[in-house]
Design an enzyme around this catalytic site. Structure first.
Site, mmCIF file in Angstrom:
data_model
loop_
_atom_site.group_PDB
_atom_site.id
_atom_site.type_symbol
_atom_site.label_atom_id
_atom_site.label_comp_id
_atom_site.label_asym_id
_atom_site.label_seq_id
_atom_site.Cartn_x
_atom_site.Cartn_y
_atom_site.Cartn_z
ATOM 1 N N GLU A 64 -0.650 14.295 8.212
ATOM 2 C CA GLU A 64 -0.454 15.670 8.658
ATOM 3 C C GLU A 64 0.210 15.731 10.022
ATOM 4 N N GLY B 200 -0.924 12.401 -1.996
ATOM 5 C CA GLY B 200 -2.197 12.063 -2.627
ATOM 6 C C GLY B 200 -2.241 12.578 -4.062
ATOM 7 N N THR C 74 6.486 14.117 2.161
ATOM 8 C CA THR C 74 6.928 12.845 2.754
ATOM 9 C C THR C 74 7.748 12.034 1.768
HETATM 10 C C1 LIG Z 1 -13.409 9.913 6.352
HETATM 11 C C2 LIG Z 1 -12.316 10.812 6.851
HETATM 12 C C3 LIG Z 1 -12.016 11.939 5.912
HETATM 13 C C4 LIG Z 1 -10.858 11.602 5.035
HETATM 14 C C5 LIG Z 1 -10.540 12.752 4.127
HETATM 15 C C6 LIG Z 1 -9.443 12.376 3.169
HETATM 16 C C7 LIG Z 1 -9.375 13.294 1.991
HETATM 17 C C8 LIG Z 1 -8.017 13.850 1.836
HETATM 18 C C9 LIG Z 1 -6.959 12.828 2.059
HETATM 19 C C10 LIG Z 1 -5.910 13.134 2.744
HETATM 20 C C11 LIG Z 1 -5.695 14.545 3.249
HETATM 21 C C12 LIG Z 1 -4.607 14.502 4.198
HETATM 22 C C13 LIG Z 1 -3.308 14.729 3.448
HETATM 23 C C14 LIG Z 1 -2.180 14.523 4.361
HETATM 24 C C15 LIG Z 1 -1.005 15.304 3.839
HETATM 25 C C16 LIG Z 1 0.210 15.052 4.626
HETATM 26 O O1 LIG Z 1 0.301 14.165 5.433
HETATM 27 S S1 LIG Z 1 1.412 16.223 4.269
HETATM 28 C C17 LIG Z 1 2.750 15.724 5.251
HETATM 29 C C18 LIG Z 1 2.489 15.964 6.718
HETATM 30 N N1 LIG Z 1 3.719 15.842 7.416
HETATM 31 C C19 LIG Z 1 3.886 16.344 8.652
HETATM 32 O O2 LIG Z 1 2.983 16.851 9.284
HETATM 33 C C20 LIG Z 1 5.284 16.250 9.205
HETATM 34 C C21 LIG Z 1 5.284 16.243 10.712
HETATM 35 N N2 LIG Z 1 6.555 16.774 11.199
HETATM 36 C C22 LIG Z 1 6.688 18.116 11.493
HETATM 37 O O3 LIG Z 1 5.781 18.936 11.364
HETATM 38 C C23 LIG Z 1 8.032 18.551 12.037
HETATM 39 O O4 LIG Z 1 9.029 17.700 11.662
HETATM 40 C C24 LIG Z 1 8.016 18.624 13.589
HETATM 41 C C25 LIG Z 1 6.998 19.673 14.011
HETATM 42 C C26 LIG Z 1 7.651 17.269 14.187
HETATM 43 C C27 LIG Z 1 9.377 19.002 14.063
HETATM 44 O O5 LIG Z 1 9.689 20.275 13.524
HETATM 45 P P1 LIG Z 1 11.214 20.653 13.372
HETATM 46 O O6 LIG Z 1 11.317 21.961 12.740
HETATM 47 O O7 LIG Z 1 11.903 19.514 12.743
HETATM 48 O O8 LIG Z 1 11.770 20.747 14.842
HETATM 49 P P2 LIG Z 1 11.213 21.353 16.175
HETATM 50 O O9 LIG Z 1 12.408 21.763 16.883
HETATM 51 O O10 LIG Z 1 10.260 20.409 16.847
HETATM 52 O O11 LIG Z 1 10.379 22.693 15.769
HETATM 53 C C28 LIG Z 1 11.107 23.897 15.732
HETATM 54 C C29 LIG Z 1 10.218 25.020 16.114
HETATM 55 O O12 LIG Z 1 9.229 25.188 15.102
HETATM 56 C C30 LIG Z 1 7.928 25.139 15.672
HETATM 57 N N3 LIG Z 1 7.038 24.519 14.695
HETATM 58 C C31 LIG Z 1 7.105 23.277 14.205
HETATM 59 N N4 LIG Z 1 6.111 23.041 13.313
HETATM 60 C C32 LIG Z 1 5.392 24.204 13.246
HETATM 61 C C33 LIG Z 1 4.231 24.596 12.487
HETATM 62 N N5 LIG Z 1 3.586 23.731 11.646
HETATM 63 N N6 LIG Z 1 3.784 25.878 12.653
HETATM 64 C C34 LIG Z 1 4.422 26.712 13.522
HETATM 65 N N7 LIG Z 1 5.514 26.400 14.281
HETATM 66 C C35 LIG Z 1 5.992 25.147 14.118
HETATM 67 C C36 LIG Z 1 8.088 24.306 16.920
HETATM 68 O O13 LIG Z 1 7.040 24.579 17.853
HETATM 69 C C37 LIG Z 1 9.431 24.803 17.398
HETATM 70 O O14 LIG Z 1 9.251 26.076 17.968
HETATM 71 P P3 LIG Z 1 10.099 26.464 19.265
HETATM 72 O O15 LIG Z 1 11.495 26.261 18.874
HETATM 73 O O16 LIG Z 1 9.698 27.883 19.527
HETATM 74 O O17 LIG Z 1 9.636 25.521 20.343
HETATM 75 C C1 LIG Z 2 -3.658 8.218 3.641
HETATM 76 C C2 LIG Z 2 -2.354 9.022 3.677
HETATM 77 C C3 LIG Z 2 -2.252 10.172 2.904
HETATM 78 C C4 LIG Z 2 -1.054 10.905 2.919
HETATM 79 N N1 LIG Z 2 -0.941 12.020 2.111
HETATM 80 C C5 LIG Z 2 0.237 12.687 2.089
HETATM 81 C C6 LIG Z 2 0.402 13.797 1.205
HETATM 82 O O1 LIG Z 2 -0.505 14.151 0.465
HETATM 83 N N2 LIG Z 2 1.608 14.445 1.187
HETATM 84 C C7 LIG Z 2 2.643 14.062 1.999
HETATM 85 O O2 LIG Z 2 3.690 14.681 1.944
HETATM 86 N N3 LIG Z 2 2.514 13.016 2.863
HETATM 87 C C8 LIG Z 2 1.346 12.327 2.915
HETATM 88 N N4 LIG Z 2 1.202 11.260 3.769
HETATM 89 C C9 LIG Z 2 2.328 10.848 4.606
HETATM 90 C C10 LIG Z 2 2.113 11.234 6.067
HETATM 91 O O3 LIG Z 2 2.270 12.605 6.225
HETATM 92 C C11 LIG Z 2 3.168 10.455 6.884
HETATM 93 O O4 LIG Z 2 2.809 9.091 6.854
HETATM 94 C C12 LIG Z 2 3.242 10.966 8.325
HETATM 95 O O5 LIG Z 2 3.824 12.235 8.337
HETATM 96 C C13 LIG Z 2 4.064 10.026 9.218
HETATM 97 O O6 LIG Z 2 5.354 9.795 8.675
HETATM 98 P P1 LIG Z 2 5.859 8.309 8.372
HETATM 99 O O7 LIG Z 2 4.753 7.549 7.740
HETATM 100 O O8 LIG Z 2 7.142 8.403 7.688
HETATM 101 O O9 LIG Z 2 6.074 7.690 9.845
HETATM 102 P P2 LIG Z 2 7.429 7.927 10.695
HETATM 103 O O10 LIG Z 2 7.716 9.367 10.797
HETATM 104 O O11 LIG Z 2 8.470 7.018 10.212
HETATM 105 O O12 LIG Z 2 6.933 7.409 12.134
HETATM 106 C C14 LIG Z 2 6.677 6.023 12.310
HETATM 107 C C15 LIG Z 2 6.250 5.826 13.736
HETATM 108 O O13 LIG Z 2 7.364 6.111 14.582
HETATM 109 C C16 LIG Z 2 6.955 6.797 15.763
HETATM 110 N N5 LIG Z 2 7.659 8.091 15.803
HETATM 111 C C17 LIG Z 2 8.237 8.737 14.772
HETATM 112 N N6 LIG Z 2 8.812 9.878 15.185
HETATM 113 C C18 LIG Z 2 8.598 9.951 16.526
HETATM 114 C C19 LIG Z 2 8.935 10.902 17.536
HETATM 115 N N7 LIG Z 2 9.616 12.008 17.259
HETATM 116 N N8 LIG Z 2 8.524 10.642 18.794
HETATM 117 C C20 LIG Z 2 7.815 9.522 19.082
HETATM 118 N N9 LIG Z 2 7.453 8.593 18.189
HETATM 119 C C21 LIG Z 2 7.857 8.811 16.921
HETATM 120 C C22 LIG Z 2 5.435 6.977 15.659
HETATM 121 O O14 LIG Z 2 4.799 5.908 16.355
HETATM 122 C C23 LIG Z 2 5.167 6.837 14.154
HETATM 123 O O15 LIG Z 2 3.855 6.281 13.879
HETATM 124 C C24 LIG Z 2 0.029 10.497 3.752
HETATM 125 C C25 LIG Z 2 -0.095 9.352 4.539
HETATM 126 C C26 LIG Z 2 -1.275 8.607 4.507
HETATM 127 C C27 LIG Z 2 -1.391 7.383 5.372
#
Ligand SMILES: CCCCCCCC/C=C\CCCCCC(=O)SCCNC(=O)CCNC(=O)[C@H](O)C(C)(C)COP(=O)(O)OP(=O)(O)OC[C@H]1O[C@@H](n2cnc3c(N)ncnc32)[C@H](O)[C@@H]1OP(=O)(O)O
Ligand SMILES: Cc1cc2nc3c(=O)[nH]c(=O)nc-3n(C[C@H](O)[C@H](O)[C@H](O)COP(=O)(O)OP(=O)(O)OC[C@H]3O[C@@H](n4cnc5c(N)ncnc54)[C@H](O)[C@@H]3O)c2cc1C
Length: 648
Positions: free
Chosen positions: A433, A190, A151
């Site tokens: 995620e 993180g 991110t």
């Molecule tokens: C008390 C509670 C407990 C708390 C515990 C806490 C302890 C730990 C703390 C935190 C842990 C959590 C850490 C969090 C870490 C993060 O947040 S890491 C960052 C996470 N970021 C995301 O998830 C990004 C989200 N965005 C996306 O995944 C992609 O941009 C999208 C899927 C929205 C779009 O994909 P994109 O490629 O840009 O375009 P599309 O056309 O939509 O997709 C193309 C095709 O690819 C397929 N696809 C997409 N993603 C996946 C996947 N992951 N696996 C397999 N396939 C995938 C999609 O279905 C499309 O396929 P088709 O073309 O066949 O339809």
């Molecule tokens: C506690 C915490 C831990 C994290 N840890 C990690 C980490 O370890 N590694 C890492 O890489 N990232 C991490 N992240 C980041 C996290 O993955 C992002 O916050 C998350 O992917 C959302 O992206 P953004 O915050 O940029 O929101 P944006 O993508 O800017 O979205 C903002 C809002 O816009 C709307 N929106 C956006 N896109 C769309 C769409 N296509 N359709 C409809 N509505 C939409 C939704 O309402 C969304 O809430 C962490 C975040 C938090 C809060």
């Protein structure tokens, strides 16, 4: 609070609240047997107890003083907990299940949680065999402390627009990492701010001027000697959050940081020495780590919800307030139907989510094994299921935990109730995620493809057979003629399948009509986004009651049938109410893990609330320094003015 008091605080008392004791005496099932089912087996219960003894013998894991700590202390304590778990993991050779269980017993309150949550799993999934041989030992022995940096300040959801670049320099056989704009700095990862010395950085791969899309790179951040940031690296903490403040979520700016060509993760693609880009495996294989964490989040959803349900149920049988009839003894608040309606859905959903996580984890393990063997056939279905369930379960957890907090009245608003922290810690699960509305759309996209197959009679994915079995009759034809029918799980499954069939095919029809009317695909998608997201969402009776509209607006239930379901739901709640305490006792949460004066096992709520109040930093002195600095002057002036007035 001194260490001695701290120990006393969590020691279970022999005096159990009588109301709570009576609830336990009337259990209609063997609580211990259910605990074994929840843990997975008697052996896993035994293992959990062993790990509880290990962790809770360490003062840092009993942290009652936590309620009035500054952020630096909270962070340092989280680091200490991380180190303890890492040392024990290395010493006792814990497997992933043990590590995950120990993290849970520590409430995931560990600063370097990403080491095992993402950094090591990403190496296992995205590195070539040669790279795994080199990097895994360094990560498992904690020489490399890492994070997953994807991110950016400007983009989280839309990965295609991430701006960090990795430009191949054939002269020096290196990649040059850059954060070209302010919005390109990595933001949120993180443990990135102060803990990590290494990051897996997702960047746009540039070779000979061509952008080959998003790829992972291993980037050293800090010296292995003295932890100072390496040349070109600017890194730090992004500031306090609503909760999870032991984690140093950080920012990272890279200015011409050079890494060896071998630091590009090469399982799914590589750049050869002579600058040729070679892609292997499926395009989205590099997204594998995100799928794993989404599955983990469904487990964290169960853990958070069972914590909240335990606190709310136990407190609701201890708390007596008001009487139904004047002169009668005050009622246990759980005997109010409205209280049952607030609290018991969290209990029911906890069990449902436990089983759902287990089922999803089995699917994940099976598909992951296939992918590691080169078979990606079920990846799309796994992506759909993990996206939809992560989104739905995190959404429901956040809603139900807030209801549990409200059900605890004023005391639920105290930090010592533990439930506010639980709400705040779980809140980000709807965002991390993959933000929920985005993930629902990913599921909806897959659903639309299944509908398209069902319409032409092609085979559909195993989890979507209902698209073939349900008739499209526009009249409800499900047999629900009495309360007994509402308790039949096959009937309820049929109700959900019929509703899902109607909502999913309805969304598909709307989308198709929009496109046939000449609207462009992406505009039609956005104009029907709410229907598509609903198509990707739905647990038994309460789910039907809560989402009445979808069951009545589709040919699923008649109004009379819906009323039967509502009556059955209230009847079920009264039944569950009888066993509510044994059902939460079966989660067998140690008081230290639950961390709640309201939810403690002995039910001595008032004594514990008062004991914890003593730990308030404001109570260090009888008269707070603020009196001498500010209040005294105000009072003296008031007295002076009153004297002057009395002379007038
Ligand atoms: C008390 C509670 C407990 C708390 C515990 C806490 C302890 C730990 C703390 C935190 C842990 C959590 C850490 C969090 C870490 C993060 O947040 S890491 C960052 C996470 N970021 C995301 O998830 C990004 C989200 N965005 C996306 O995944 C992609 O941009 C999208 C899927 C929205 C779009 O994909 P994109 O490629 O840009 O375009 P599309 O056309 O939509 O997709 C193309 C095709 O690819 C397929 N696809 C997409 N993603 C996946 C996947 N992951 N696996 C397999 N396939 C995938 C999609 O279905 C499309 O396929 P088709 O073309 O066949 O339809
Ligand atoms: C506690 C915490 C831990 C994290 N840890 C990690 C980490 O370890 N590694 C890492 O890489 N990232 C991490 N992240 C980041 C996290 O993955 C992002 O916050 C998350 O992917 C959302 O992206 P953004 O915050 O940029 O929101 P944006 O993508 O800017 O979205 C903002 C809002 O816009 C709307 N929106 C956006 N896109 C769309 C769409 N296509 N359709 C409809 N509505 C939409 C939704 O309402 C969304 O809430 C962490 C975040 C938090 C809060």
């Amino acid at each position: 609070m001194a260490a001695a008091n701290r120990d006393a605080f969590w020691a279970p008392s022999s005096k159990v609240n009588p109301d709570l004791a009576r609830e336990r005496e009337s259990a209609t099932f063997d609580v211990r047997e259910l605990t074994h089912i929840i843990d997975g087996s008697p052996d896993r219960t035994k293992r959990r107890k062993e790990l509880e003894n290990l962790l809770y013998s360490e003062p840092v894991f009993r942290d009652v003083g936590r309620l009035s700590m500054e952020r630096d202390e909270i962070y340092e304590q989280g680091v200490l907990k991380s180190i303890k778990l890492f040392e024990w993991s290395r010493k006792y050779k814990w497997d992933d299940d043990d590590f995950e269980l120990a993290s849970r017993l520590a409430n995931h309150d560990i600063s370097m949680s990403l080491q095992h949550a993402m950094f090591i799993p990403a190496i296992e999934r995205l590195a070539s065999d040669t790279q795994k041989a080199k990097w895994l030992p360094r990560a498992l022995h904690y020489e490399m402390i890492g994070t997953y940096a994807q991110t950016e300040l400007g983009h989280g959801t839309n990965l295609m627009e991430l701006e960090t670049t990795a430009t191949f320099d054939p002269e020096r056989n290196e990649f040059i990492m850059n954060s070209p704009t302010v919005t390109s700095m990595k933001w949120w990862p993180g443990a990135l701010g102060k803990s990590s010395n290494t990051a897996i950085v997702l960047a746009q791969l540039i070779v000979k001027g061509k952008n080959h899309g998003l790829h992972p790179f291993l980037v050293p951040l800090r010296s292995m000697e003295d932890h100072t940031p390496l040349p070109g690296i600017s890194v730090g903490d992004i500031g306090p959050k609503m909760a999870l403040n032991c984690i140093d979520n950080g920012f990272l700016i890279m200015k011409n940081v050079r890494i060896p060509r071998e630091n590009m993760f090469m399982k799914n693609a590589e750049v050869t020495r002579d600058g040729r880009f070679i892609s292997r495996g499926v395009d989205k294989a590099n997204y594998a780590t995100m799928v794993l964490v989404r599955v983990k989040i469904t487990r964290w959803a169960f853990e958070s919800l069972s914590d909240g349900a335990t606190t709310a149920v136990r407190y609701s049988v201890v708390r007596r307030q008001s009487s139904l009839k004047p002169g009668e003894r005050e009622l246990q608040v759980l005997d109010y139907q409205s209280q049952q309606y607030k609290v018991l859905p969290a209990l029911a959903a906890s069990y449902a989510f436990l089983m759902t996580n287990r089922s999803l984890h089995r699917l994940y393990d099976s598909v992951h094994a296939d992918i590691m063997a080169g078979n990606t056939k079920l990846l799309a279905e796994l992506h759909c299921q993990s996206s939809a369930l992560k989104a739905y379960m995190s959404e429901v957890v956040v809603q139900l935990l807030e209801l549990c907090r409200q059900a605890c009245g004023g005391h639920g608003y105290l930090a010592s109730s533990g439930i506010g922290l639980l709400c705040a810690s779980s809140a980000p699960l709807v965002t991390v995620e993959g933000e929920n509305s985005v993930l629902y759309q990913q599921a909806a996209r897959y659903l639309m493809k299944q509908v398209a197959k069902a319409v032409v009679g092609d085979p559909v994915a195993s989890g979507f057979q209902y698209l073939l079995t349900q008739s499209s009759s526009d009249r409800p034809d499900i047999r629900i003629q009495n309360l007994a029918d509402c308790g039949n799980l096959d009937t309820l499954l049929q109700v959900y399948q019929r509703m899902a069939f109607s909502v999913v095919t309805g969304a598909a029809r709307k989308l198709q009509m929009a496109i046939e009317s000449g609207v462009e695909q992406h505009v039609a998608w956005n104009n029907n986004m709410v229907s598509l997201i609903q198509a990707a969402r739905f647990y038994a009776l309460h789910g039907i009651a809560k989402e009445a509209g979808y069951f009545l607006a589709t040919p699923t239930l008649t109004p009379d049938q819906f009323e039967l379901v509502r009556a059955a739901e209230l009847q079920a709640m009264a039944k569950v109410r009888h066993d509510a305490v044994p059902l939460v006792d079966a989660f067998d949460l140690h008081d230290i893990c639950l961390h709640s004066a309201l939810g403690c096992y002995d039910g001595n709520v008032y004594e514990r609330l008062y004991a914890l109040a003593q730990t308030s930093s404001l109570n260090k002195t009888q008269v707070h320094p603020a009196y001498y600095k500010h209040i005294r002057g105000l009072v003296k002036d008031g007295q002076k003015q009153l004297r002057q007035q009395s002379k007038l």
